[in-house]
Design a protein around this motif. Structure first.
Motif, PDB file in Angstrom:
ATOM      1  N   LEU A  89      62.687  27.987-107.712  1.00  0.00           N
ATOM      2  CA  LEU A  89      62.499  26.626-108.207  1.00  0.00           C
ATOM      3  C   LEU A  89      63.454  26.331-109.362  1.00  0.00           C
ATOM      4  CD1 LEU A  89      58.591  26.525-108.177  1.00  0.00           C
ATOM      5  CD2 LEU A  89      60.141  25.469-106.509  1.00  0.00           C
ATOM      6  N   ARG A  90      63.652  27.316-110.226  1.00  0.00           N
ATOM      7  CA  ARG A  90      64.586  27.141-111.335  1.00  0.00           C
ATOM      8  C   ARG A  90      66.006  26.951-110.801  1.00  0.00           C
ATOM      9  NH1 ARG A  90      64.039  31.765-113.538  1.00  0.00           N
ATOM     10  NH2 ARG A  90      62.293  31.256-114.910  1.00  0.00           N
ATOM     11  N   ALA A  92      66.347  23.354-109.426  1.00  0.00           N
ATOM     12  CA  ALA A  92      66.460  22.372-110.505  1.00  0.00           C
ATOM     13  C   ALA A  92      67.801  22.486-111.223  1.00  0.00           C
ATOM     14  CB  ALA A  92      65.310  22.559-111.490  1.00  0.00           C
ATOM     15  N   VAL A 148      61.820  21.266-116.009  1.00  0.00           N
ATOM     16  CA  VAL A 148      61.326  20.790-114.712  1.00  0.00           C
ATOM     17  C   VAL A 148      60.340  21.790-114.118  1.00  0.00           C
ATOM     18  CG1 VAL A 148      62.005  20.393-112.308  1.00  0.00           C
ATOM     19  CG2 VAL A 148      63.288  19.320-114.158  1.00  0.00           C
ATOM     20  N   VAL A 149      60.667  23.058-114.174  1.00  0.00           N
ATOM     21  CA  VAL A 149      59.780  24.085-113.619  1.00  0.00           C
ATOM     22  C   VAL A 149      58.463  24.125-114.396  1.00  0.00           C
ATOM     23  CG1 VAL A 149      59.498  26.570-113.244  1.00  0.00           C
ATOM     24  CG2 VAL A 149      61.655  25.461-112.678  1.00  0.00           C
ATOM     25  N   ALA A 192      56.400  21.275-113.242  1.00  0.00           N
ATOM     26  CA  ALA A 192      55.839  21.565-111.921  1.00  0.00           C
ATOM     27  C   ALA A 192      54.612  22.470-112.047  1.00  0.00           C
ATOM     28  CB  ALA A 192      56.899  22.223-111.038  1.00  0.00           C
ATOM     29  N   THR A 204      58.552  22.741-103.883  1.00  0.00           N
ATOM     30  CA  THR A 204      59.919  22.246-103.722  1.00  0.00           C
ATOM     31  C   THR A 204      59.950  20.730-103.846  1.00  0.00           C
ATOM     32  OG1 THR A 204      60.516  24.101-102.285  1.00  0.00           O
ATOM     33  CG2 THR A 204      61.907  22.139-102.182  1.00  0.00           C
ATOM     34  N   VAL A 237      59.365  19.736-107.591  1.00  0.00           N
ATOM     35  CA  VAL A 237      60.563  20.002-108.388  1.00  0.00           C
ATOM     36  C   VAL A 237      61.663  18.996-108.043  1.00  0.00           C
ATOM     37  CG1 VAL A 237      62.463  21.646-108.700  1.00  0.00           C
ATOM     38  CG2 VAL A 237      60.099  22.427-108.838  1.00  0.00           C
ATOM     39  N   SER A 281      63.152  16.376-110.737  1.00  0.00           N
ATOM     40  CA  SER A 281      64.595  16.419-110.969  1.00  0.00           C
ATOM     41  C   SER A 281      65.228  15.058-110.705  1.00  0.00           C
ATOM     42  CB  SER A 281      65.247  17.478-110.076  1.00  0.00           C
ATOM     43  OG  SER A 281      64.755  18.771-110.367  1.00  0.00           O
TER      44      SER A 281
END
Length: 286
Positions: free
Chosen positions: A16-17, A20, A33-34, A37, A57, A60, A64
């Motif tokens: 996820l990082r 983003a 962002v993570v 989430a 997903t 995120v 984003s």
């Protein structure tokens, strides 16, 4: 939250990082962002989520997208994350292979938010167009068109290698021709479809085609230039007489020709980059 959801999230955190970061171009923004989430997941009823990986997903991607849309018309590109170092041979190439590429970053910053999200999610993370369409509020067909447009703008050769000696020789030939005003030599080393992007104080300027790029190639003749690696790409840094940075230029070379040039001449952007000292400078501070 049940431990199983926590464990799934932690297992997905790196991916996820990465999503983003590729969308936003900033490690700090990606971390935010993570974290957001995670907060949204902690407030969600687990029974309502059928596919947790897909749900994360999507979340995120939406966060984003909101960040992209909220940025100013000239977003702050994270040039401080691009490694710029004196080109000292193969060892430096290897050390910089994983750094952020200036050429890709500048081009991504020029994309509309929807184009950027569609391109990154589909081309870099293989997210289906159906899922991306739900994030963007568009049909799969419309989303596919966004990714296609972005792909044409980016046009970054897959697996662009770090700078090698043969690539540096092509760049040096270009710089010599620019200094000498040798138009024919410029055309020889430029790919016919070369793309030049210049980040100026007034925005990103794009020039397409070898003839147009060669006609404006005097920027490559800046005095006091020094060979560097810019995010693993062969490049050059130039300074003004007072020692302040004038420009940073990175070159993408494929098949013995220059296919892409990314230049930064905006003083504010240059100030955010860690650059080598001008030749002959004493000390480490600027």
């Amino acid at each position: 939250m049940p431990d199983t959801m926590t464990e799934v999230f932690e297992a997905q955190r790196d991916r996820l990082r990465a999503v983003a970061h590729r969308v936003l171009g900033s490690h700090a923004d990606a971390e935010d962002v993570v974290q957001e989430a995670w907060l949204r997941l902690s407030r969600q009823d687990a029974a309502t989520i059928d596919n947790l990986d897909g749900w994360l997903t999507t979340v995120v991607g939406r966060i984003s997208l909101d960040v992209l849309r909220s940025r100013r018309s000239r977003p702050e590109a994270p040039y401080d994350e691009i490694v710029v170092a004196v080109d000292e041979g193969p060892e430096a190439d290897v050390a910089l292979a994983d750094s952020v590429g200036l050429a890709l970053l500048v081009v991504l910053e020029s994309l509309a938010p929807g184009e950027r999200l569609a391109f990154v999610l589909h081309d870099l993370f293989a997210v289906p167009f159906e899922e991306i369409g739900r994030i963007l509020g568009k049909t799969p067909g419309a989303t596919k068109m966004l990714a296609s447009r972005a792909r044409k703008k980016v046009r970054t050769p897959a697996g662009t290698p770090s700078a090698g000696r043969s690539q540096r020789e092509v760049v040096d030939a270009f710089l010599r021709a620019a200094r000498d005003g040798d138009f024919e030599e410029l055309l020889r080393v430029l790919d016919p479809d070369v793309r030049l992007t210049v980040d100026t104080p007034d925005g990103v300027v794009v020039v397409l085609g070898a003839t147009n790029v060669a006609a404006g190639a005097r920027f490559g003749a800046a005095g006091g230039g020094r060979a560097v690696l810019v995010g693993g790409l062969p490049g050059v840094v130039a300074w003004r007489p007072d020692g302040s940075p004038l420009s940073v230029v990175a070159f993408t070379v494929a098949g013995g020709r220059i296919t892409g040039i990314a230049a930064v001449s905006d003083p504010a952007r240059l100030a955010s980059m860690e650059l080598p000292e001008p030749p002959g400078t004493v000390g480490t501070g600027r």
